[in-house]
Design an enzyme around this catalytic site. Structure first.
Site, PDB file in Angstrom:
ATOM      1  N   ASN A  49     -12.112   2.201 -12.525  1.00 52.65           N
ATOM      2  CA  ASN A  49     -10.713   1.996 -13.202  1.00 52.65           C
ATOM      3  C   ASN A  49     -10.134   0.769 -12.915  1.00 52.65           C
ATOM      4  O   ASN A  49     -10.228  -0.035 -12.087  1.00 52.65           O
ATOM      5  CB  ASN A  49      -9.935   3.437 -12.844  1.00 52.65           C
ATOM      6  CG  ASN A  49      -8.811   2.708 -11.597  1.00 52.65           C
ATOM      7  OD1 ASN A  49      -7.909   1.946 -11.777  1.00 52.65           O
ATOM      8  ND2 ASN A  49      -9.135   2.867 -10.130  1.00 52.65           N
ATOM      9  N   CYS A  84      -6.058  -4.260  -3.154  1.00 50.34           N
ATOM     10  CA  CYS A  84      -5.903  -3.943  -4.598  1.00 50.34           C
ATOM     11  C   CYS A  84      -7.008  -4.950  -5.471  1.00 50.34           C
ATOM     12  O   CYS A  84      -6.839  -5.926  -5.948  1.00 50.34           O
ATOM     13  CB  CYS A  84      -4.712  -4.551  -5.007  1.00 50.34           C
ATOM     14  SG  CYS A  84      -3.164  -3.768  -3.948  1.00 50.34           S
TER      15      CYS A  84
HETATM   16  C1  LIG Z   1      -7.092   5.985 -11.698  1.00 50.12           C
HETATM   17  C2  LIG Z   1      -6.768   5.560 -10.273  1.00 50.12           C
HETATM   18  C3  LIG Z   1      -5.695   4.937  -9.737  1.00 50.12           C
HETATM   19  C4  LIG Z   1      -5.331   4.577  -8.233  1.00 50.12           C
HETATM   20  N1  LIG Z   1      -4.234   3.886  -7.978  1.00 50.12           N
HETATM   21  C5  LIG Z   1      -4.023   3.666  -6.893  1.00 50.12           C
HETATM   22  C6  LIG Z   1      -2.541   3.243  -6.483  1.00 50.12           C
HETATM   23  O1  LIG Z   1      -1.758   2.974  -7.187  1.00 50.12           O
HETATM   24  N2  LIG Z   1      -2.684   2.756  -4.946  1.00 50.12           N
HETATM   25  C7  LIG Z   1      -3.516   3.143  -4.069  1.00 50.12           C
HETATM   26  O2  LIG Z   1      -3.378   2.788  -2.885  1.00 50.12           O
HETATM   27  N3  LIG Z   1      -4.641   3.540  -4.554  1.00 50.12           N
HETATM   28  C8  LIG Z   1      -4.926   3.935  -5.711  1.00 50.12           C
HETATM   29  N4  LIG Z   1      -6.275   4.364  -6.059  1.00 50.12           N
HETATM   30  C9  LIG Z   1      -7.222   4.728  -5.120  1.00 50.12           C
HETATM   31  C10 LIG Z   1      -7.224   6.030  -4.365  1.00 50.12           C
HETATM   32  O3  LIG Z   1      -5.865   6.495  -3.940  1.00 50.12           O
HETATM   33  C11 LIG Z   1      -8.317   6.381  -3.526  1.00 50.12           C
HETATM   34  O4  LIG Z   1      -8.167   5.494  -2.339  1.00 50.12           O
HETATM   35  C12 LIG Z   1      -9.616   6.019  -4.355  1.00 50.12           C
HETATM   36  O5  LIG Z   1      -9.624   6.523  -5.403  1.00 50.12           O
HETATM   37  C13 LIG Z   1     -10.905   6.772  -3.419  1.00 50.12           C
HETATM   38  O6  LIG Z   1     -10.775   8.328  -3.265  1.00 50.12           O
HETATM   39  P1  LIG Z   1     -11.434   9.182  -4.562  1.00 50.12           P
HETATM   40  O7  LIG Z   1     -12.942   8.701  -4.446  1.00 50.12           O
HETATM   41  O8  LIG Z   1     -11.219  10.663  -3.930  1.00 50.12           O
HETATM   42  O9  LIG Z   1     -10.684   8.871  -5.767  1.00 50.12           O
HETATM   43  C14 LIG Z   1      -6.486   4.766  -7.661  1.00 50.12           C
HETATM   44  C15 LIG Z   1      -7.609   5.175  -7.788  1.00 50.12           C
HETATM   45  C16 LIG Z   1      -7.813   5.941  -9.232  1.00 50.12           C
HETATM   46  C17 LIG Z   1      -9.301   6.600  -9.524  1.00 50.12           C
END
Ligand SMILES: Cc1cc2nc3c(=O)[nH]c(=O)nc-3n(C[C@H](O)[C@H](O)[C@H](O)COP(=O)(O)O)c2cc1C
Length: 313
Positions: free
Chosen positions: A74, A134
Site C-alpha cells: 500500500n 513511515c
Molecule cells: C492500508 C494501510 C494503511 C495503514 N496506515 C497506517 C497509519 O496510518 N499509521 C500507522 O502507524 N500504520 C499504518 N499501517 C500499518 C498497520 O497499522 C500495521 O502496522 C501493518 O499493516 C502490519 O500489520 P498487518 O500485517 O496485520 O496489516 C497501515 C497499513 C495498511 C495496510
C-alpha cells in the site's frame, strides 16, 4: 463475541481491561467514529485511529493498494482529516461506546509531535501511539525517524513531558537493531511499544502495462509475508523490554495470534487480514485463541507462556 465462562479473552493493558487482546491497527479501517465502532462490534478489544497530523493530509493518487500472494502493498500515504477533526471523531466514538481508543499521531519532528500530543491529551482517547515509521513518505522526509535511537528517544521524551496519557512508540522494521531502538523508547519514558509497521517499501509490476502497479511506484508491505519477521522482532524486543508490546504484522489466524502472544506481545494487531478475508476474521481469531486456551488448559491470555529467549543473539 461468544465468551466462554472459563477461558476469557479479557486482557489488561496499561490499566485498562479489554474484552479481547486483538487490536485494530492504525489505518486499516479509516478514521470515522462509525468505522471504529464497527471494528469494536466485530470483536476487537481495542481500536486505533488513522495516524493524525497537525493539518489534514490528502493521500496519493491511486491505485494505492495491490494484493500479491503474501499480502498487500500500500502507498496510501498518511491521508487523514487532521488532529482536530480526528479528535472529534474519537470523542463521538467514546461517547457512544465508552471504549478505550489508541490515538495514533504522525509528525516529522519533535515540536509537531509534542503539539499533537498536547491536543490529543485534552481529548477523549485513552492512549497515544506515536507513528515513528513511515516508509510511504520516506521520499518526502528522508530516513524514517524510527531508524534513529536518538530521534526516537528525543520525541518520546518531549511527548511524555506534556502528556497525561500512556504513550506507545510504534517502530519500523526497516531499521537495524530494533531492540536497542525499543530500549531507547522505553528509557525515554514510553509506556509501551508497537511492533511492526509495514516493511519495505516494495514494488509490484504490471507486466502488460510494463509499469509499477501502484501509482506512487512503491508501497509498504503487510500481511502474511511479514509474519515471521514480526514474530522475530517482537520476540527480540520483548525479551529486553519491561513495558508491554503490541505485536502486529501478518496475523491472520488464531494460531498466528497465539504465536504473537508467545513471542512476547501483550496485545495483537490484526490489520491486512481484514482486507484479505473480511471483518469476520477478527472473531475467527478470537475463537482460535479461545480454543487454544481450552485445549492447553490455560485460564487466560496472560497465562500463555512466553517463548524463552535463546542464545541466538
Ligand atoms: C492500508 C494501510 C494503511 C495503514 N496506515 C497506517 C497509519 O496510518 N499509521 C500507522 O502507524 N500504520 C499504518 N499501517 C500499518 C498497520 O497499522 C500495521 O502496522 C501493518 O499493516 C502490519 O500489520 P498487518 O500485517 O496485520 O496489516 C497501515 C497499513 C495498511 C495496510
Amino acid at each position: 463475541m461468544n465468551h466462554s465462562p472459563n477461558h476469557s479473552l479479557r486482557t489488561e493493558f496499561l490499566g485498562q481491561s479489554l474484552p479481547s487482546p486483538l487490536v485494530l491497527p492504525s489505518g486499516i479501517l479509516g478514521m470515522s467514529h462509525g468505522s471504529l465502532r464497527y471494528a469494536l462490534e466485530k470483536g476487537y478489544g481495542l481500536v486505533t485511529t488513522k495516524s493524525l497530523s497537525l493539518s489534514p493530509r490528502e493521500g496519493h493518487e491511486g491505485p494505492v493498494v495491490a494484493r500479491f500472494a503474501g499480502g498487500v502493498l500500500n502507498s496510501l500515504g498518511l491521508c487523514n482529516p487532521g488532529i482536530d477533526e480526528g479528535l472529534r471523531e474519537v470523542a463521538r466514538f467514546v461517547e457512544a461506546t465508552g471504549a478505550p481508543v489508541l490515538v495514533s499521531l504522525f509528525a516529522v519532528n519533535r515540536p509537531d509531535f509534542v503539539e499533537l500530543a498536547r491536543r490529543a491529551c485534552d481529548g477523549a482517547g485513552s492512549f497515544i501511539e506515536l507513528n515513528l515509521s513511515c516508509p510511504n513518505v520516506m521520499d518526502e522526509f528522508g530516513v524514517p525517524l524510527a531508524a534513529s535511537r536518538d530521534l526516537v528517544a528525543d520525541i518520546v521524551e518531549g511527548v511524555k513531558k506534556v502528556c497525561r496519557l500512556p504513550v506507545v512508540a510504534k517502530l519500523s522494521p526497516n531499521a537495524l537493531d530494533l531492540p536497542s531502538i525499543a530500549l531507547a523508547a522505553q528509557e525515554a519514558g514510553a509506556d509501551g511499544v508497537t511492533l511492526i509497521n509495514t516493511l519495505g517499501p516494495g514494488l509490484l509490476i504490471d507486466t502488460t502495462a510494463r509499469k509499477p502497479v501502484l501509482h506512487p511506484r512503491f508501497g509498504g508491505i503487510s500481511g502474511p509475508a511479514i509474519l515471521p519477521l514480526a514474530l522475530k522482532i517482537v520476540h527480540e524486543c520483548s525479551g529486553v523490554l519491561k513495558v508491554p508490546v503490541i505485536g502486529m504484522g501478518g496475523v491472520s489466524t488464531g494460531d498466528d495470534a497465539v504465536q504473537m502472544l508467545m513471542a512476547g506481545a501483550s496485545l495483537v494487531g490484526v490489520g491486512t487480514a481484514v482486507w484479505l478475508s473480511g471483518i469476520g476474521v477478527v472473531d475467527e481469531i478470537n475463537l482460535g485463541i479461545r480454543e487454544y486456551l481450552e485445549r492447553e488448559g490455560i485460564p487466560s491470555v496472560a497465562g500463555i507462556p512466553k517463548l524463552e529467549t535463546g542464545h541466538e543473539r
